[in-house]
Design an enzyme around this catalytic site. Structure first.
Site, PDB file in Angstrom:
ATOM      1  N   LYS A  38       0.827  -1.202   0.000  1.00  0.00           N
ATOM      2  CA  LYS A  38       0.000   0.000   0.000  1.00  0.00           C
ATOM      3  C   LYS A  38       0.866   1.260   0.000  1.00  0.00           C
ATOM      4  O   LYS A  38       0.580   2.232  -0.711  1.00  0.00           O
ATOM      5  CB  LYS A  38      -0.926  -0.009   1.223  1.00  0.00           C
ATOM      6  CG  LYS A  38      -1.971  -1.115   1.224  1.00  0.00           C
ATOM      7  CD  LYS A  38      -2.832  -1.042   2.472  1.00  0.00           C
ATOM      8  CE  LYS A  38      -3.816  -2.209   2.566  1.00  0.00           C
ATOM      9  NZ  LYS A  38      -4.789  -2.242   1.463  1.00  0.00           N
ATOM     10  N   LYS A 130       7.780  12.317  24.824  1.00  0.00           N
ATOM     11  CA  LYS A 130       8.212  11.603  26.016  1.00  0.00           C
ATOM     12  C   LYS A 130       9.187  12.488  26.807  1.00  0.00           C
ATOM     13  O   LYS A 130       9.764  13.423  26.256  1.00  0.00           O
ATOM     14  CB  LYS A 130       8.883  10.283  25.634  1.00  0.00           C
ATOM     15  CG  LYS A 130       7.909   9.241  25.079  1.00  0.00           C
ATOM     16  CD  LYS A 130       8.623   7.911  24.843  1.00  0.00           C
ATOM     17  CE  LYS A 130       7.648   6.850  24.365  1.00  0.00           C
ATOM     18  NZ  LYS A 130       8.305   5.530  24.174  1.00  0.00           N
ATOM     19  N   GLU A 157       2.187  -2.408  14.460  1.00  0.00           N
ATOM     20  CA  GLU A 157       2.505  -1.078  14.975  1.00  0.00           C
ATOM     21  C   GLU A 157       3.158  -0.271  13.855  1.00  0.00           C
ATOM     22  O   GLU A 157       4.113  -0.711  13.234  1.00  0.00           O
ATOM     23  CB  GLU A 157       3.466  -1.144  16.166  1.00  0.00           C
ATOM     24  CG  GLU A 157       3.763   0.246  16.723  1.00  0.00           C
ATOM     25  CD  GLU A 157       4.862   0.246  17.773  1.00  0.00           C
ATOM     26  OE1 GLU A 157       4.625   0.756  18.874  1.00  0.00           O
ATOM     27  OE2 GLU A 157       5.962  -0.263  17.480  1.00  0.00           O
TER      28      GLU A 157
END
Length: 249
Positions: A38, A130, A157
């Site tokens: 894709k 983070k 993921e």
């Protein structure tokens, strides 16, 4: 001590387990193959039909069995393939590196809308970095995979980040890889400063890209206007004369 002979039943159990593990790992590789196809379609379209391709490059991986066993041991997850599939969502991972920050969300939207991927979870470490300065967009998506014995919905993921974000994260990982001792606070602070510097670079390059795009659009508009005037004023260009019938109307 003599080794006990392997029974036929044990051999069959081993073959069954090997088949199940192989199928399990193949599911995640096939899911990555589906996603990478894709992404390649998107890259080809941007290359041939648009002026700008936001996708710089991609990288994928499937966790090794050793890595999965280590993770389930740390998390106290029961040792079974069904349990691993339910509790570990990053067995297959795809990283997409983009040119600019807006490209990250643009690609996220295309994956969801054009390719109809189901996003199960989204963590935006760009809007909320983070503590160490790490920035990236993390998605857990569900990819349907067709196997010979049925369809499987496989979690993958996806990390989407800019070149600057990827540069910082890659070097940060190398610095701390296998570092077992406590990291001095001064080094942590410097790494955080480096992450902030990478973010400033991202924003500066994004601003420059916008300004250059505006200049390019203005140049194209000026060129269009000049071409129109040139054609109209050219002696070879004339409007058709009105016929006598039209004058009498």
């Amino acid at each position: 001590m003599n080794n006990l002979p392997v029974t036929q039943f044990q051999m069959e159990q081993f073959k069954k387990l090997k088949t199940e593990v192989t199928r399990f790992m193949m599911m995640y590789q096939f899911a990555l193959n589906e996603l990478e196809t894709k992404i390649e379609i998107l890259k080809e379209e941007f290359h041939f039909l648009h002026d700008y391709n936001p996708i710089e490059h991609t990288k994928s991986r499937v966790k090794s069995l050793e890595s999965m066993m280590s993770k389930i041991s740390r998390k106290g997850i029961p040792i079974s393939l069904d349990s691993i599939k339910s509790h570990i969502k990053d067995i297959a991972g795809l990283r997409i590196t983009c040119s600019f920050i807006p490209d990250i969300y643009r690609i996220r939207d295309m994956l969801q809308n054009q390719f109809e991927l189901k996003i199960l979870e989204e963590k935006d470490y760009i809007a909320s970095p983070k503590p160490n300065g790490y920035r990236s967009l993390h998605l857990i998506v569900e990819v349907p995979v067709i196997m010979s014995d049925g369809k499987e919905n496989v979690c993958v993921e996806i990390q989407i980040r800019t070149i600057a974000m990827d540069f910082w994260a890659s070097l940060e990982h190398k610095i701390f890889y296998k570092y077992a001792q406590s990291v001095p606070a001064s080094l942590l602070q410097e790494l955080k400063q480096a992450a902030d510097a990478a973010n400033r670079l991202d924003k500066q390059m994004e601003r420059l890209n916008r300004e250059i795009s505006v200049i390019k659009e203005n140049q194209e508009e000026d060129y269009g206007e000049k071409l129109t005037k040139l054609l109209i004023n050219s002696p070879q260009f004339s409007l058709p004369a009105a016929s006598d019938d039209n004058r009498n109307v």
